[in-house]
Design a protein around this motif. Structure first.
Motif, PDB file in Angstrom:
ATOM      1  N   UNK A 221     -12.591   3.656  -3.653  1.00  0.00           N
ATOM      2  CA  UNK A 221     -12.274   3.541  -2.240  1.00  0.00           C
ATOM      3  C   UNK A 221     -10.846   4.013  -2.009  1.00  0.00           C
ATOM      4  N   UNK A 222     -10.619   4.648  -0.868  1.00  0.00           N
ATOM      5  CA  UNK A 222      -9.276   5.070  -0.471  1.00  0.00           C
ATOM      6  C   UNK A 222      -8.566   3.878   0.150  1.00  0.00           C
ATOM      7  N   UNK A 223      -7.364   3.615  -0.319  1.00  0.00           N
ATOM      8  CA  UNK A 223      -6.580   2.504   0.203  1.00  0.00           C
ATOM      9  C   UNK A 223      -5.837   2.938   1.458  1.00  0.00           C
ATOM     10  N   UNK A 224      -5.624   1.989   2.341  1.00  0.00           N
ATOM     11  CA  UNK A 224      -4.908   2.270   3.580  1.00  0.00           C
ATOM     12  C   UNK A 224      -3.547   1.598   3.560  1.00  0.00           C
ATOM     13  N   UNK A 225      -2.599   2.181   4.323  1.00  0.00           N
ATOM     14  CA  UNK A 225      -1.242   1.645   4.396  1.00  0.00           C
ATOM     15  C   UNK A 225      -0.626   1.970   5.741  1.00  0.00           C
ATOM     16  N   UNK A 226       0.087   0.994   6.293  1.00  0.00           N
ATOM     17  CA  UNK A 226       0.793   1.210   7.555  1.00  0.00           C
ATOM     18  C   UNK A 226       2.238   1.633   7.344  1.00  0.00           C
ATOM     19  N   UNK A 227       2.771   1.344   6.148  1.00  0.00           N
ATOM     20  CA  UNK A 227       4.194   1.610   5.921  1.00  0.00           C
ATOM     21  C   UNK A 227       4.466   2.501   4.715  1.00  0.00           C
ATOM     22  N   UNK A 228       3.406   3.005   4.050  1.00  0.00           N
ATOM     23  CA  UNK A 228       3.600   3.836   2.867  1.00  0.00           C
ATOM     24  C   UNK A 228       4.040   3.063   1.650  1.00  0.00           C
ATOM     25  N   UNK A 229       4.005   1.734   1.737  1.00  0.00           N
ATOM     26  CA  UNK A 229       4.454   0.891   0.626  1.00  0.00           C
ATOM     27  C   UNK A 229       3.397  -0.131   0.235  1.00  0.00           C
ATOM     28  N   UNK A 230       2.797  -0.797   1.229  1.00  0.00           N
ATOM     29  CA  UNK A 230       1.765  -1.799   0.984  1.00  0.00           C
ATOM     30  C   UNK A 230       0.403  -1.199   1.299  1.00  0.00           C
ATOM     31  N   UNK A 231      -0.477  -1.180   0.272  1.00  0.00           N
ATOM     32  CA  UNK A 231      -1.796  -0.547   0.389  1.00  0.00           C
ATOM     33  C   UNK A 231      -2.870  -1.609   0.197  1.00  0.00           C
ATOM     34  N   UNK A 232      -3.956  -1.474   0.928  1.00  0.00           N
ATOM     35  CA  UNK A 232      -5.049  -2.436   0.803  1.00  0.00           C
ATOM     36  C   UNK A 232      -6.383  -1.716   0.885  1.00  0.00           C
ATOM     37  N   UNK A 233      -7.415  -2.367   0.365  1.00  0.00           N
ATOM     38  CA  UNK A 233      -8.763  -1.807   0.406  1.00  0.00           C
ATOM     39  C   UNK A 233      -9.733  -2.736  -0.276  1.00  0.00           C
ATOM     40  N   UNK A 234     -11.021  -2.351  -0.259  1.00  0.00           N
ATOM     41  CA  UNK A 234     -12.058  -3.225  -0.791  1.00  0.00           C
ATOM     42  C   UNK A 234     -13.217  -2.389  -1.329  1.00  0.00           C
ATOM     43  N   UNK A 235     -13.727  -2.790  -2.465  1.00  0.00           N
ATOM     44  CA  UNK A 235     -14.948  -2.231  -3.037  1.00  0.00           C
ATOM     45  C   UNK A 235     -16.054  -3.277  -2.909  1.00  0.00           C
TER      46      UNK A 235
END
Length: 810
Positions: A221-235
């Motif tokens: 899965x591609x992770x998402x980030x609003x600030x280019x530092x903290x990334x989140x996602x789910x499989x």
């Protein structure tokens, strides 16, 4: 291509506290080699300047670690653990200062050629003398109250509990990394299983450039980030097998990888399981459900693989954890008086199916929770520790600490004083943020009207043990979950004792130094063991010790195994209130009759063997229910139903059967059931000798559980008249067999109690069990720790109620 750099070999120089504010002018002629990771004590011991059996204080001096650092370009220095107040210098300039041994520290450096790296571990003694907010209570077991203000381990600071070897030095690895490589600074990796696997993540990535994606178990899965530092996602909907504790199933593990731009990072392996707290029907208990199944948790409390070096590599942990798994344990507790172990510890527990009860390293003290600097340091510590073990499936419980609530409550303080926000809010919040898949317990013990009552929540149970209550107290106390229990001065086997502490037992000063005690108490844990020795074997321990010291030691070994096994049988029976219990402790930190069930030479003690018998997933248990007769409890924790034959035999004088009965039964999967022995006998027979209509007709009752092929699955013996102290000619026989390894075929003409072997190079896979006079039994022989290559078994089979043993192999 990333630039490269390397750190050379370290040397150590110790100087008076404050003598050098910087590394310039250090007396280089006094330097000794220093392993890293390692400790000051370890380096001094290797140089012949420190005796682990008679340790001297180290906290009064400064200790300098020096090494060449070579490279070209910009790099990141990573210190995984520095104990404790440490100044870091590069070419004489201080570039970092640390004050928490449990937090990973980093600093960026520019290199051009060869530089001098210096770490100065400042004397702790002045820090311990500093005053902080007034404490509302003072724990007696830790003499230096200044430790509540310092984030360091209590190991080495608890006289009577452990050797006074103080933790100083770079006890975890030091690494150097290229700055252009991304690195995960904070991680939440949450595995779950509900028929399919899922993995939810939040990662703080330093140096992220481009997109980030997560891969595991065939999913990406591609992770998402609003600030280019903290990334989140789910499989989601991952086609995986569930992870189970070793007693209940397998431990499939799946690699997790993170791709950031063109760089792929290994995030270790995870397993998919769902762990939930089970509070019981009344809401007042504590237990665990794994993948929806109640699991009886059993195991021991971890101390340390080596208190001299604080070693944290796989090879240091493996001997102890493999013995834990071999004994049928499914949980290890790392308590608040110890230290956080490395990711290698958790990786092994993941593989072996050992759930980990992990406490934040806070114990007994009234901590300065209103100090904002202290709170900030605690939060950094929790984040650092939980990031290092993100995604580990073996992490099963997080707990705020050990006996802090108990300490305040026992001083008579109100709940508002001892129920600290450190445990209810700060650490609880960190656990919820970073490991929401793991139940959190405020403190160990806690949960009842007073935190130390064992009949609610989590207890520390020493009714049987330190408080010298009768064995029946294990039921009377209505224990719900014992995070620690059953502390005894456990005597090592004969071979271990001769090689680690070959001095006269009990009153020799070196022997007494290895016997644990509570500071200020008028007794020690040898007195506890002697109490049960008198109770179970009807002997006067002091007289026996004088007149027959060899027999005193053999019965002392047997009694720990017998009491522990009987107590766990009580807790595992059908209808028990108990959902789990852990023994205090797994391993000894020094030679002698310590709390550990594994000796300091890494060989199991007799108590370990007693627990191994009681811990098996398939188990037959006998309990004396008085005039209700003898109860037979049948345990099957496996996922499959088992066709069995339950047998019952009453023996007169340990050899003559006066009653025999059998019944074929199916044991459903994941089940505990109970039947009355009268259901097998079909008529009255006073198996428990409760009615006493005449002289006793028997002195032992043997229950067996066999599979369809006749193989013995479990066996136990009940002694309605007690174990006694008489010795007989048992007719013991032992034959050595080579069949894909070494085996011992053993038999007896009369019931043999606490059967064991004495062999310089081998141990039995099972020992310290009772052998009835039925079919011969075959026992696998395993090499002892440190046995020489090519050794052959040669020794003696012994029973504590026998007049003579049986030789084999030579």
């Amino acid at each position: 291509m990333s630039p490269s750099a390397c750190i050379g070999a370290f040397s150590l120089i110790s100087t008076p506290a404050g003598a050098f504010r910087a590394p310039d002018g250090l007396p280089d002629a006094d330097a000794i080699p220093a392993p890293v990771p390692g400790t000051v004590a370890e380096a001094l011991a290797a140089a012949g300047c420190f005796d682990r059996n008679d340790p001297t204080p180290l906290h009064d001096d400064d200790h300098w670690y020096l090494a060449p650092l070579s490279g070209e370009g910009r790099f990141r220095l990573v210190f995984d653990g520095l104990a404790t107040f440490c100044d870091v210098y590069l070419d004489g300039e201080r570039i970092a200062a640390t004050k928490n041994m449990f937090v990973q520290h980093t600093c960026n450096v520019s290199l051009s050629g060869t530089h001098r790296l210096a770490l100065c571990f400042r004397a702790l003694r002045p820090e311990l003398g500093k005053k902080g907010p007034r404490a509302r209570w003072r724990p007696q077991m830790i003499p230096n109250q200044g430790l509540r203000l310092v984030r360091t381990t209590l190991l080495g600071h608890m006289p009577g509990w452990c050797p006074s070897i103080e933790a100083i030095g770079p006890y975890r690895p030091i690494r150097i990394e290229a700055l252009d490589r991304p690195v995960v600074r904070r991680a939440r990796i949450t595995p779950d299983f509900d028929g399919k696997g899922s993995l939810d993540v939040e990662l703080e990535i330093e140096g992220a450039a481009g997109n980030a994606s997560l891969s595991c178990a065939g999913g990406t899965t591609v992770l998402t980030s609003d600030d280019g530092k903290t990334f989140s996602g789910r499989l989601d909907s991952l086609d995986v097998e569930p992870w189970w504790p070793a007693t209940h199933g397998g431990q499939p593990l799946y690699p997790v990888s993170l791709t950031v731009g063109d760089t792929t990072l290994d995030l270790g392996r995870t397993g998919f399981r769902r762990i939930e707290a089970d509070r019981g029907e009344d809401g007042k208990g504590f237990g665990l459900r794994v993948n929806g199944t109640p699991v009886f948790c059993r195991g021991a409390c971890w101390t340390n693989a080596d208190i001299l070096s604080l070693a944290g590599a796989r090879q240091n942990y493996e001997p102890f954890l493999r013995l834990a798994a071999e004994a049928g344990m499914n949980m290890i507790r790392v308590g608040g008086t110890m230290l956080y172990e490395s990711p290698d510890f958790f990786a092994l527990c993941d593989e072996l199916g050992l759930m980990v009860w992990q406490e934040f390293v806070f114990a007994n003290f009234d901590y300065p929770v209103r100090d904002p600097d202290f709170v900030a340091e605690v939060q950094r510590e929790a984040e650092s520790v939980l990031t290092s073990i993100a995604g580990s499936p073996s992490l099963a419980v997080l707990c705020g600490g050990s006996e802090a609530m108990q300490q305040g409550a026992m001083m008579g303080l109100p709940e508002s004083a001892w129920r600290s926000p450190l445990f209810t809010d700060i650490l609880a919040g960190a656990a919820a943020r970073l490991r929401p898949d793991v139940p959190y317990v405020e403190n160990s013990p806690s949960g009842g009207a007073l935190p130390f009552l064992p009949n609610e929540g989590v207890g520390h149970y020493y009714g049987v043990g330190a408080y010298m209550r009768p064995l029946e107290d294990a039921r009377r106390a209505n224990v719900r979950f014992a995070a620690e229990s059953l502390a005894f001065a456990n005597v090592p086997d004969e071979v271990s004792l001769k090689t680690t502490l070959n001095v006269p037992a009990v009153h020799h000063p070196r022997w007494k130094a290895g016997v644990p005690r509570d500071l200020g108490a008028s007794w020690d844990f040898e007195d506890v063991r002697d109490h049960y020795l008198a109770l179970l074997y009807e002997v006067d321990p002091a007289r026996l010790r004088r007149e027959d010291p060899v027999r005193y030691l053999d019965l002392s070994r047997a009694v720990s195994a017998e009491v522990m096994a009987a107590t766990f049988d009580e807790w595992r029976r059908a209808g028990s209130s108990c959902a789990g219990a852990l023994v205090w402790t797994l391993q000894d930190l020094a030679a002698g009759a310590g709390w550990g069930i594994i000796c300091s030479d890494r060989n199991p003690k007799p108590a370990w063997h007693g627990l191994k018998t009681a811990f098996q997933p398939i188990r037959v248990i006998l309990t004396d229910e008085g005039t209700n007769g003898l109860a037979i409890h049948l345990v099957n924790e496996t996922p499959e139903a088992i066709e069995t034959t339950v047998s019952l035999t009453a023996l007169r004088e340990g050899r003559q059967p006066v009653l025999s009965a059998k019944k074929d039964m199916e044991l459903p999967p994941r089940s505990v059931q109970s039947i009355n022995a009268f259901e097998l006998t079909g008529a009255f027979f006073d198996l428990t000798y409760a009615y006493r209509f005449g002289p006793p007709s028997h002195d032992a009752v043997v229950a067996g559980l066999s599979g369809p092929d006749g193989m013995l699955l479990s066996q136990t013996v009940h002694f309605p008249l007690g174990r006694g102290n008489a010795r007989h000619d048992l007719g013991l026989e032992a034959t050595l067999i080579e069949d894909g390894g070494y085996w011992l075929e053993i038999s007896t003409a009369r019931l043999a109690q606490s059967v064991h072997i004495v062999d310089e190079h081998f141990r039995g896979e099972a020992e310290w069990f009772h052998l009835p006079p039925v079919a011969p039994r075959r026992i696998r022989l395993l090499p002892r720790a440190n046995a020489p290559e090519g050794a052959r078994p040669s020794g003696e089979l012994i029973a504590v109620n026998g007049l003579r043993g049986a030789r084999y192999g030579g």
